[in-house]
Design a protein around this motif. Structure first.
Motif, PDB file in Angstrom:
ATOM      1  N   ASN A 136       0.996  -1.041   0.046  1.00  9.83           N
ATOM      2  CA  ASN A 136      -0.001   0.107   0.012  1.00  9.83           C
ATOM      3  C   ASN A 136       0.971   1.129  -0.136  1.00  9.83           C
ATOM      4  OD1 ASN A 136      -2.721  -1.217  -0.098  1.00  9.83           O
ATOM      5  ND2 ASN A 136      -2.484  -1.640   1.962  1.00  9.83           N
ATOM      6  N   ARG A 137       1.949   1.180   0.720  1.00 14.48           N
ATOM      7  CA  ARG A 137       3.113   2.319   0.702  1.00 14.48           C
ATOM      8  C   ARG A 137       3.512   2.408  -0.715  1.00 14.48           C
ATOM      9  NH1 ARG A 137       5.283   0.389   5.530  1.00 14.48           N
ATOM     10  NH2 ARG A 137       7.201  -0.192   4.282  1.00 14.48           N
ATOM     11  N   LYS A 138       3.597   1.549  -1.152  1.00 15.61           N
ATOM     12  CA  LYS A 138       4.605   1.618  -2.561  1.00 15.61           C
ATOM     13  C   LYS A 138       3.365   2.057  -3.635  1.00 15.61           C
ATOM     14  CE  LYS A 138       6.555  -1.715  -5.861  1.00 15.61           C
ATOM     15  NZ  LYS A 138       7.534  -0.721  -6.586  1.00 15.61           N
ATOM     16  N   MET A 139       2.236   1.766  -3.401  1.00 18.36           N
ATOM     17  CA  MET A 139       1.195   2.355  -4.289  1.00 18.36           C
ATOM     18  C   MET A 139       1.022   3.960  -4.048  1.00 18.36           C
ATOM     19  SD  MET A 139      -1.605  -0.602  -4.348  1.00 18.36           S
ATOM     20  CE  MET A 139      -2.714   0.326  -5.596  1.00 18.36           C
ATOM     21  N   LEU A 140       1.079   4.223  -2.905  1.00 16.68           N
ATOM     22  CA  LEU A 140       0.644   5.652  -2.650  1.00 16.68           C
ATOM     23  C   LEU A 140       1.978   6.404  -3.139  1.00 16.68           C
ATOM     24  CD1 LEU A 140      -0.966   6.389   0.740  1.00 16.68           C
ATOM     25  CD2 LEU A 140      -1.731   6.627  -1.515  1.00 16.68           C
ATOM     26  N   ASN A 141       3.207   5.750  -2.687  1.00 17.36           N
ATOM     27  CA  ASN A 141       4.306   6.631  -3.156  1.00 17.36           C
ATOM     28  C   ASN A 141       4.501   6.707  -4.752  1.00 17.36           C
ATOM     29  OD1 ASN A 141       6.059   7.465  -1.134  1.00 17.36           O
ATOM     30  ND2 ASN A 141       6.108   5.188  -0.570  1.00 17.36           N
ATOM     31  N   THR A 142       3.832   5.827  -5.295  1.00 15.56           N
ATOM     32  CA  THR A 142       3.850   5.894  -6.905  1.00 15.56           C
ATOM     33  C   THR A 142       2.692   6.958  -7.353  1.00 15.56           C
ATOM     34  OG1 THR A 142       4.464   3.606  -7.247  1.00 15.56           O
ATOM     35  CG2 THR A 142       3.422   4.593  -9.070  1.00 15.56           C
ATOM     36  N   ALA A 143       1.581   6.854  -6.496  1.00 11.52           N
ATOM     37  CA  ALA A 143       0.522   8.117  -6.783  1.00 11.52           C
ATOM     38  C   ALA A 143       0.859   9.376  -6.545  1.00 11.52           C
ATOM     39  CB  ALA A 143      -0.685   7.601  -6.135  1.00 11.52           C
ATOM     40  N   ALA A 144       1.825   9.477  -5.644  1.00  9.80           N
ATOM     41  CA  ALA A 144       2.418  10.826  -5.337  1.00  9.80           C
ATOM     42  C   ALA A 144       3.139  11.572  -6.347  1.00  9.80           C
ATOM     43  CB  ALA A 144       3.407  10.697  -3.989  1.00  9.80           C
ATOM     44  N   ASP A 145       3.567  10.834  -7.316  1.00  2.99           N
ATOM     45  CA  ASP A 145       4.016  11.624  -8.447  1.00  2.99           C
ATOM     46  C   ASP A 145       2.993  12.367  -9.010  1.00  2.99           C
ATOM     47  OD1 ASP A 145       6.689  10.337  -7.959  1.00  2.99           O
ATOM     48  OD2 ASP A 145       6.287   8.523  -9.263  1.00  2.99           O
ATOM     49  N   GLU A 146       1.991  12.104  -9.059  1.00  2.00           N
ATOM     50  CA  GLU A 146       0.728  12.781 -10.039  1.00  2.00           C
ATOM     51  C   GLU A 146      -0.073  13.492  -9.180  1.00  2.00           C
ATOM     52  OE1 GLU A 146      -0.130  11.547 -13.372  1.00  2.00           O
ATOM     53  OE2 GLU A 146       1.993  10.672 -13.112  1.00  2.00           O
ATOM     54  N   ASP A 147      -0.325  13.340  -7.752  1.00  2.00           N
ATOM     55  CA  ASP A 147      -1.114  13.849  -6.941  1.00  2.00           C
ATOM     56  C   ASP A 147      -0.417  14.718  -5.682  1.00  2.00           C
ATOM     57  OD1 ASP A 147      -3.269  14.568  -5.131  1.00  2.00           O
ATOM     58  OD2 ASP A 147      -4.088  12.367  -5.191  1.00  2.00           O
ATOM     59  N   PRO A 148      -0.794  15.863  -5.847  1.00  2.00           N
ATOM     60  CA  PRO A 148       0.230  16.871  -4.700  1.00  2.00           C
ATOM     61  C   PRO A 148      -0.221  16.762  -3.609  1.00  2.00           C
ATOM     62  CG  PRO A 148      -1.159  18.118  -6.281  1.00  2.00           C
ATOM     63  CD  PRO A 148      -1.245  16.533  -6.869  1.00  2.00           C
ATOM     64  N   ASN A 149      -1.494  16.020  -3.275  1.00  2.00           N
ATOM     65  CA  ASN A 149      -2.160  15.743  -1.977  1.00  2.00           C
ATOM     66  C   ASN A 149      -1.410  14.763  -1.357  1.00  2.00           C
ATOM     67  OD1 ASN A 149      -4.298  17.862  -2.237  1.00  2.00           O
ATOM     68  ND2 ASN A 149      -5.876  16.483  -2.762  1.00  2.00           N
ATOM     69  N   ILE A 150      -0.757  13.873  -1.874  1.00  2.00           N
ATOM     70  CA  ILE A 150      -0.036  12.758  -1.319  1.00  2.00           C
ATOM     71  C   ILE A 150       1.469  13.144  -1.289  1.00  2.00           C
ATOM     72  CG2 ILE A 150       0.422  10.195  -1.432  1.00  2.00           C
ATOM     73  CD1 ILE A 150      -1.810   9.964  -3.617  1.00  2.00           C
ATOM     74  N   VAL A 151       1.887  13.064  -0.133  1.00  2.00           N
ATOM     75  CA  VAL A 151       3.359  13.846   0.161  1.00  2.00           C
ATOM     76  C   VAL A 151       4.262  12.600   0.571  1.00  2.00           C
ATOM     77  CG1 VAL A 151       4.762  15.490   1.291  1.00  2.00           C
ATOM     78  CG2 VAL A 151       2.413  15.919   0.234  1.00  2.00           C
ATOM     79  N   ARG A 152       5.421  12.347   0.070  1.00  2.00           N
ATOM     80  CA  ARG A 152       6.361  11.344   0.633  1.00  2.00           C
ATOM     81  C   ARG A 152       6.621  11.595   2.002  1.00  2.00           C
ATOM     82  NH1 ARG A 152       8.414  10.628  -5.073  1.00  2.00           N
ATOM     83  NH2 ARG A 152       7.118   8.800  -5.593  1.00  2.00           N
ATOM     84  N   ASN A 153       6.686  10.508   2.983  1.00  2.00           N
ATOM     85  CA  ASN A 153       7.178  10.458   4.090  1.00  2.00           C
ATOM     86  C   ASN A 153       6.421  11.366   5.077  1.00  2.00           C
ATOM     87  OD1 ASN A 153       9.539   9.145   3.731  1.00  2.00           O
ATOM     88  ND2 ASN A 153      10.304  11.004   2.541  1.00  2.00           N
TER      89      ASN A 153
END
Ligand SMILES: Cc1cc2nc3c(=O)[nH]c(=O)nc-3n(C[C@H](O)[C@H](O)[C@H](O)COP(=O)(O)O)c2cc1C
Length: 187
Positions: A147-164
């Motif tokens: 799930n983390r991996k999927m969200l990290n990938t989605a973070a590339d496209e979605d500014p609402n998702i921020v790594r770490n």
């Protein structure tokens, strides 16, 4: 007994559970007795919704899907809701609903479409809304590796998702308004 409300929810990471517990607290403050059920935890015996003056059903969204337990619970009770016009409040915690401008489209996609698919009649007895979600990529996240991996990938496209970082996009004013509207219908 006569003022008993059911809250049945399906959550994967805890966001819908927190919203559901908030609903329980507010309902109890308003004099209602609440039965709160985690549909993923409860193994056998689902409640009979005709025993309640109102029913809240909540689900999180992952990869465009409700939890199967919440969807099945709604599906299995559609006939009873339609025939008895039981007051139901249906709510989601969805990352895509985090942006208020996108919310109407998300309500259409994840609620109205599902209601059509399941055959729920949208009368005065049905309230529904989509709340924002939580994206937790912090060190203390409860997300599994995949799930983390999927969200990290989605973070590339979605500014609402921020790594770490953990980002919580739930709008508690919106959530409070929903339960206030529900209580008004109960009374
Ligand atoms: C792997 C993953 C996939 C997700 N996919 C979606 C999605 O397709 N649409 C969406 O609106 N939100 C998506 N989200 C965000 C969740 O809806 C958000 O985290 C929500 O708060 C989850 O509710 P829950 O904790 O009750 O399960 C996803 C989150 C994760 C971790």
């Amino acid at each position: 007994m006569s003022k008993q409300v059911l809250i049945a929810y399906g959550t994967r990471f805890g966001s819908t559970e927190e919203i559901s517990i908030k609903f329980q607290q507010i309902l109890e403050e308003n004099g209602f007795a609440v039965e709160l059920i985690d549909l993923k935890a409860k193994k056998k015996g689902k409640p009979n919704i005709t025993n309640y003056i109102g029913v809240l059903i909540g689900s999180g969204i992952r990869i465009t899907r409700w939890t199967k337990e919440a969807k099945n619970f709604l599906k299995n009770n559609i006939k009873t809701i339609n025939e008895n016009k039981i007051l139901v409040g249906i709510y989601l915690s969805s990352g895509e609903a985090s942006d208020p401008d996108k919310r109407p489209a998300i309500i259409e996609k994840y609620l109205v479409k599902v209601f059509e698919e399941l055959g729920l009649n949208l009368g005065d007895n049905v309230l529904y809304d989509a709340f924002g979600g939580v994206f937790d990529l912090s060190k203390t996240t409860n997300l599994s590796w995949i799930n983390r991996k999927m969200l990290n990938t989605a973070a590339d496209e979605d500014p609402n998702i921020v790594r770490n970082e953990r980002r919580d996009y739930r709008d508690w004013d919106q959530i409070n308004k929903f339960i206030e509207d529900f209580i008004r219908k109960l009374e």
